[in-house]
Design a protein around this motif. Sequence first.
Motif, PDB file in Angstrom:
ATOM      1  N   GLY A  62     -14.054  35.986  26.058  1.00 25.59           N
ATOM      2  CA  GLY A  62     -13.720  34.921  25.119  1.00 25.59           C
ATOM      3  C   GLY A  62     -14.862  33.975  24.859  1.00 25.59           C
ATOM      4  N   TYR A  63     -15.921  34.074  25.691  1.00 32.33           N
ATOM      5  CA  TYR A  63     -17.093  33.231  25.506  1.00 32.33           C
ATOM      6  C   TYR A  63     -18.259  34.018  24.906  1.00 32.33           C
ATOM      7  N   GLY A  64     -17.969  35.195  24.335  1.00 31.44           N
ATOM      8  CA  GLY A  64     -19.009  36.056  23.841  1.00 31.44           C
ATOM      9  C   GLY A  64     -19.755  35.481  22.645  1.00 31.44           C
ATOM     10  N   ALA A  65     -20.926  36.064  22.376  1.00 27.32           N
ATOM     11  CA  ALA A  65     -21.778  35.569  21.294  1.00 27.32           C
ATOM     12  C   ALA A  65     -21.116  35.719  19.934  1.00 27.32           C
ATOM     13  N   GLY A  66     -20.250  36.727  19.774  1.00 25.95           N
ATOM     14  CA  GLY A  66     -19.603  36.933  18.485  1.00 25.95           C
ATOM     15  C   GLY A  66     -18.670  35.829  18.077  1.00 25.95           C
ATOM     16  N   PHE A  67     -18.286  34.944  19.019  1.00 29.80           N
ATOM     17  CA  PHE A  67     -17.414  33.813  18.683  1.00 29.80           C
ATOM     18  C   PHE A  67     -18.218  32.572  18.273  1.00 29.80           C
ATOM     19  N   ALA A  68     -19.531  32.710  18.170  1.00 31.87           N
ATOM     20  CA  ALA A  68     -20.397  31.539  17.930  1.00 31.87           C
ATOM     21  C   ALA A  68     -20.612  31.296  16.446  1.00 31.87           C
ATOM     22  N   LYS A  69     -19.536  31.336  15.659  1.00 33.93           N
ATOM     23  CA  LYS A  69     -19.646  31.046  14.226  1.00 33.93           C
ATOM     24  C   LYS A  69     -19.168  29.629  13.961  1.00 33.93           C
ATOM     25  N   LEU A  70     -19.859  28.967  13.062  1.00 31.87           N
ATOM     26  CA  LEU A  70     -19.591  27.562  12.764  1.00 31.87           C
ATOM     27  C   LEU A  70     -18.142  27.373  12.321  1.00 31.87           C
ATOM     28  N   ALA A  71     -17.510  26.334  12.878  1.00 29.15           N
ATOM     29  CA  ALA A  71     -16.150  25.912  12.505  1.00 29.15           C
ATOM     30  C   ALA A  71     -15.077  26.921  12.878  1.00 29.15           C
ATOM     31  N   ARG A  72     -15.397  27.926  13.689  1.00 30.68           N
ATOM     32  CA  ARG A  72     -14.394  28.900  14.134  1.00 30.68           C
ATOM     33  C   ARG A  72     -13.822  28.484  15.486  1.00 30.68           C
ATOM     34  N   GLN A  73     -12.565  28.906  15.731  1.00 29.02           N
ATOM     35  CA  GLN A  73     -11.895  28.550  16.975  1.00 29.02           C
ATOM     36  C   GLN A  73     -11.457  29.780  17.759  1.00 29.02           C
ATOM     37  N   GLN A  74     -11.832  30.981  17.299  1.00 32.17           N
ATOM     38  CA  GLN A  74     -11.427  32.188  17.994  1.00 32.17           C
ATOM     39  C   GLN A  74     -12.051  32.259  19.380  1.00 32.17           C
ATOM     40  N   GLY A  75     -11.418  33.088  20.221  1.00 29.77           N
ATOM     41  CA  GLY A  75     -11.886  33.228  21.594  1.00 29.77           C
ATOM     42  C   GLY A  75     -11.812  31.895  22.303  1.00 29.77           C
ATOM     43  N   VAL A 150     -21.086  18.541  13.269  1.00 29.34           N
ATOM     44  CA  VAL A 150     -22.019  19.549  12.766  1.00 29.34           C
ATOM     45  C   VAL A 150     -23.362  18.872  12.512  1.00 29.34           C
ATOM     46  N   VAL A 151     -24.415  19.397  13.112  1.00 27.94           N
ATOM     47  CA  VAL A 151     -25.773  18.887  12.901  1.00 27.94           C
ATOM     48  C   VAL A 151     -26.576  19.974  12.203  1.00 27.94           C
ATOM     49  N   ARG A 152     -27.059  19.642  11.023  1.00 29.68           N
ATOM     50  CA  ARG A 152     -27.843  20.604  10.234  1.00 29.68           C
ATOM     51  C   ARG A 152     -29.306  20.199  10.266  1.00 29.68           C
ATOM     52  N   ASN A 153     -30.174  21.164  10.533  1.00 33.59           N
ATOM     53  CA  ASN A 153     -31.621  20.961  10.519  1.00 33.59           C
ATOM     54  C   ASN A 153     -32.242  21.824   9.425  1.00 33.59           C
ATOM     55  N   GLN A 154     -32.870  21.166   8.471  1.00 34.48           N
ATOM     56  CA  GLN A 154     -33.558  21.879   7.405  1.00 34.48           C
ATOM     57  C   GLN A 154     -34.944  22.285   7.903  1.00 34.48           C
ATOM     58  N   LEU A 155     -35.287  23.537   7.719  1.00 35.37           N
ATOM     59  CA  LEU A 155     -36.595  23.993   8.150  1.00 35.37           C
ATOM     60  C   LEU A 155     -37.656  23.476   7.185  1.00 35.37           C
ATOM     61  N   LYS A 156     -38.712  22.922   7.743  1.00 33.22           N
ATOM     62  CA  LYS A 156     -39.796  22.425   6.899  1.00 33.22           C
ATOM     63  C   LYS A 156     -40.464  23.568   6.156  1.00 33.22           C
ATOM     64  N   HIS A 157     -40.559  24.730   6.837  1.00 34.82           N
ATOM     65  CA  HIS A 157     -41.117  25.927   6.217  1.00 34.82           C
ATOM     66  C   HIS A 157     -40.097  27.048   6.331  1.00 34.82           C
ATOM     67  N   GLY A 175     -20.874  19.006  30.735  1.00 37.05           N
ATOM     68  CA  GLY A 175     -20.371  20.362  30.670  1.00 37.05           C
ATOM     69  C   GLY A 175     -21.478  21.390  30.779  1.00 37.05           C
ATOM     70  N   ARG A 176     -21.411  22.401  29.905  1.00 41.43           N
ATOM     71  CA  ARG A 176     -22.328  23.517  29.949  1.00 41.43           C
ATOM     72  C   ARG A 176     -22.976  23.699  28.575  1.00 41.43           C
ATOM     73  N   ILE A 177     -23.759  24.756  28.449  1.00 41.14           N
ATOM     74  CA  ILE A 177     -24.276  25.151  27.145  1.00 41.14           C
ATOM     75  C   ILE A 177     -23.107  25.687  26.314  1.00 41.14           C
ATOM     76  N   GLY A 178     -22.976  25.200  25.106  1.00 47.91           N
ATOM     77  CA  GLY A 178     -21.962  25.697  24.178  1.00 47.91           C
ATOM     78  C   GLY A 178     -22.515  25.664  22.778  1.00 47.91           C
ATOM     79  N   VAL A 179     -22.327  26.768  22.019  1.00 45.24           N
ATOM     80  CA  VAL A 179     -22.933  26.863  20.685  1.00 45.24           C
ATOM     81  C   VAL A 179     -21.985  27.545  19.713  1.00 45.24           C
ATOM     82  N   ARG A 180     -21.877  26.937  18.515  1.00 44.05           N
ATOM     83  CA  ARG A 180     -21.435  27.617  17.307  1.00 44.05           C
ATOM     84  C   ARG A 180     -22.505  27.329  16.256  1.00 44.05           C
ATOM     85  N   LEU A 181     -22.850  28.293  15.440  1.00 51.82           N
ATOM     86  CA  LEU A 181     -23.966  28.055  14.522  1.00 51.82           C
ATOM     87  C   LEU A 181     -23.746  28.709  13.168  1.00 51.82           C
TER      88      LEU A 181
END
Length: 1321
Positions: A62-75, A150-157, A175-181
């Motif tokens: 349930g903590y797999g990388a495939g659940f790391a999509k922005l604004a998703r709540q699966q897993g 949600v924090v958005r970073n625009q790439l300079k290049h 807590g721990r490392i947690g990512v959705r992107l």
Amino acid sequence: MLSGTESLLPLLPPLLLLMAGSIASIRTAAASSSSGARRCEDSLATPLPYSSFTGSSLLAHGYGAGFAKLARQQGAGGWSPLDTDRHQWLQVDLGSRKHVVAVATQGRYGSSDWTSKYQILYSDSQKNWRPYLQDGNAWVFEGNANSEGVVRNQLKHTILTRYVRLVPVDWSARGRIGVRLELYGCSYWADVISFDGYGVIPYRFRSKKLKMLKDAITLKFRTTSRDGVLLHGEGQQGDYISLELRRARLKLSINLGSNQHGSIQGHTTVTSGSLLDDDHWHSVVIERYRRNVNFTLDHHTQHFRTNGEFDHLDLDYEISFGGLPISAKPNTGGRGNFVGCMEGITYNGENITNLVRKRKVDTSSFRNLTFACAESNSMPVFFNSTSFLQLPGQSDSDTLSVSLSFRTWNPNGLLMFTALAEGWVEVGLTESKVTVLVNVTQKNTRIDISSGGGLNDGQWHSVHLNILENYAMLTVDGDEASTVRTIIPIVIQTGGSYYFGGYFLHSSPRPLQRSFQGCMQMIHIDDHVADLRAVEQGLMGSFHNVSLDMCAIVDRCVPNYCEHGGRCSQTWDAFSCNCSGTGYTGATCHTSVYRQSCEEYKHDGRTSGSYWMDPDGSGPIAPFRVSCVMTDEKVWTMVVNNMPTQTPVSGVGQKENAVLHVTYNLTDDQVLSVTRNSEYCEQFVAYACKMSRLLNTPDGVPYTWWVGRANERHFYWGGSGPGVQKCSCGIEHNCTDAKHHCNCDADQRSWKEDSGLLVYKDHLPVSQVVVGDTSRAGSEAKLTVGPLRCEGDRNYWNAASFSSPASYLHFPLYRGETCSDVSFYFKTSSTHGVFLENQGADFFHVELRDASLILFSLDVGTERLVLHVRSPAPLNDHQWHRVDAERNIKEAVLQLDGRHRESRATPPQGHGKVELHGDLYVGASKVQRGFLGCMRALRINGVTLDLRDKARDTPGVNPGCQGHCSSSMMQCRNGGKCVEQYNGYSCDCSLTAYDGTFCTEDVGGYFETGTLVRYDFLPEAAILASAEPKLASGSPGETNLTREELLFSFSTSSTPSILVYISSWTQDYMAVVLRHNGTLQVRYSLAGLAEPYTIDLDELNLANGQPHSVNISRNHRRVQLQLDHYPVSTYALPEACDGRFRMAKSFFLGKVFETGQIDPVLIERYNTPGFVGCLSRVQFNSVAPLKVALRSGQAPPVSTTGILVPSNCGALPLTLSPAASASDPWHHEAAGADFLLNEDKSSEDGVDRNSAVVGGIISMVIFSVLCIMVLVVRHMFRHKGSYHTNEAKGAESADCADAAIIVNDPAFTETIEESKKEWFI
């Protein structure tokens, strides 16, 4: 002088003036791609399947990388790895190469897990990862502070990649490392061609020759080779264009043509980039319009202008890509073809890669043409200062074989270490050379060998070490000829474990550890390549803190942040600039060490001489040497030329003119900076002639002309002006022949001369003189062109006064620089206020705080730096002070008055170009009180802001720094110093004998019997410490006085007494006494005099109870004395006197009480009982002893004995008209004159009849003056009308209108500049 917005517009390089229409017409796929990137906002990660996401590990199901999509709540609501450390990563496979323009992140849904900082890696093949770089560093992005935001970073290049890795650097403390992107971008496609080192793509032109005025070339390349030709084209006339890799740097060479004689050389070479053999894609864009070129490599653009004078690129037949064409000339040398991949090749709008795919160009040179880019088999390893890699090898072997390739910037580091059965072997870098140390403990033997040099240049270098039987062999960079061999006395026995990187476990037998920072690849042990994939999977060996399959080396000297020719050097972590010989200083050689003008040198206390000058400070104009001629009134800047005085002029033919070139030791830009910044310039020219005409007639074609700035011809001569074809004598009507307007135009056989000053500075300096009448028999001429002389500094004195705390000047800014600086002078009486503030994206702010503190605050990335400099003395002293503030890529610096300085290192991120596109407020900011006082010479990045012009239309701000002290209404008197206040002025009376608001109030005291005041000039210890007392000009605190001035007033009715006595540590003294009969005597006893010299005023009894003033001044042997308001009398001390008052000691008033030898005449005749009466206004040079006594009491250096009562001593001395010297009783030549002020001659009835007589005379004079004025007015208006004229002042005395304007109009040059009309009629 630029003003307002114009003053801050960057000086656009000429090459940027590629004409918007012209460049737009030649923009190709690169421009289209850039344009598309602005609309490149597709969601790239959300549409992907679960399998496209992978991670270093996962915490649980349930903590797999495939659940790391922005604004998703699966897993479990996102990805979390098993371990929370910096070795974790989340990877996204985009399916194909895509443009990525932005990254957005969230924490894991409904948890305390998030990532607050992270880095981005990217790759096309899951190998050879590359970190996202910005401002020369692996960029750390700001992430989340909670799980849902949600924090958005625009790439300079924009990056172009298939695989993206997010590497957490910091995370939630709770807590721990947690990512959705989410990744944002768009699709990309391009034809790719693989070049094998043999194949070359020739693009043939439709015509045999191309004569191109403009070019546009784009391509992308990827390679592991550091050398190779990417494109080449040439023509029969010597024109060529070439782009090639040299030592992993890109070199662009262009020649638009050179002439046959070689006087015009068109060859131009520019290099860009570094470490381009990193097997990553690099983008190249070349745009040329005439001689202006934009050369862009990976978002970094260089603008330059080709050498020579030609505009067209003439190419024959073809331009080739991937190498040199078969038809290339032999002199192209042994330049190899390109090995690697290219895509997106276009030439002037033609898609070359598409033509290759369609087989429309010749590809027969390719052995195997492929449209795919093969992956490299090498796997780089990246080491930092705490890394090591451990690999296994054979144990108990008598042979050792290790080889590897490395690249680094550090001169020292341990590459490899292995323990032997008895001893060890290490391979390392020492002072940029490869060194091998073999230590055999069995026989206590140590063997050192080394090879190579300069190996810390960032290039790949190979090392091969073989130990076989009794020999050790070291080979560097495959150069077998330089292999180093040595004998080993015993046979070694290997231990079987090899450490790379220098930082290994403490259990190692090698105590000294030198970390290696850099990259390694192609590691071989026992002639077998190391399987780093197996190491990564934990199947063999071990590693610590290394990055496998990545080389994150960064060249910190490309681009070169060292300005003005500073030389860049670097280590792994930082770069440094060597500024020696550049004329600049600072961490990046940004700040000029020279003053901006001769005017500034003068105000630094310098005298006339030769000086280096830098008018634009940190700007692009290099410093140069000029001669400064400084007088009391003016400061002249002189620029000399190569023409000797009276240079002979000879004709070269009947139909040809003689051309004389005038060259200067400065460039055109440097000369322009001198004339543009000066108030006035002049240059002397003289033409001596014998039968050689100069200008002929005003309506004819001139025989001679001169060329000035911008290569413009001018047909006037010295003493005249633009539009007047005359010489000086023609303006003044005194030429040899009245029919001509120049002496030489009379064409006489005797020598004549026309000379004068050229003063229109926009035409200066003279660069060429063309003489046309020297070819006739008997014609001779001699030419003189003097140095360019300029006076005044318009920038240094460009000032404005701020009179309200809410007043400010507003300037818009349009600059982008990696280094920014601001400097200005100020003076104020206020204790605080904002000097200036930029309220744009890159904030900076300078202000005065607490009277003695200057504050400089600025934003660098996400951090705000604050610097303080404190002055030991208050800054609100209304004296000029200078502030210099600088922000560069390495540090921020604040400096006050060139002495007090603070610097702070800037953070590693956020030091890109400072975009000062906000509003600059000089004075009050939006929320803080503004500066009150005067500011001048305000410069930002070498450009002076026109404060004076801006202040003319701004309320609360006045142009210039004239202030209240320069006003005619200033009332400070009696030597009081005027001190500016922002809303008025005050009078400093501290160095006078007066007090009060305007230094007009007497400071006096009434002396009782026996009262004395003593003031000590110099203590005895100070005198004894001086072995050789110096001559002084008049300060009583000095040792020997050659001149002094004594002033005081007194009133008394008692005699005798000592009024003033000045003693010394020798027998010198000066005294002023009242004798028994009330007359005044001045006594001098100076070195060389056998007896005291006395000045006796025997005619008047001054002990009459009335106030009297005395002024005595001495300059060497000359003494002047003035009593009350009578004329000054002059006396001369005897020749035997050397004019020195030696070692002044003490000043006495009223009585003398002194140890040591004193003139007995003074003590016996005048010291008892002492002065009784009133003394006031007592001043000796710059000391007011009585005032000090009354204000400070008994504090040193003054002491009082007896009763001293403050008093103003009554009215001022009686004022009468000066008497003639013949009857003046105070004139030392008068004899037997009656006394005007003898109290015995007063009227019996007590009325002052002299006053009545004077009053009657004054009445008669006033009446006469009124009568005369009436007659004058009637005479002036005797005509019915009046005539008004606008002629220049002085025209009535001028010979003609020309002379009236040129000679008498002080705004001569300004009038020309403003009207631009014909000057003379």
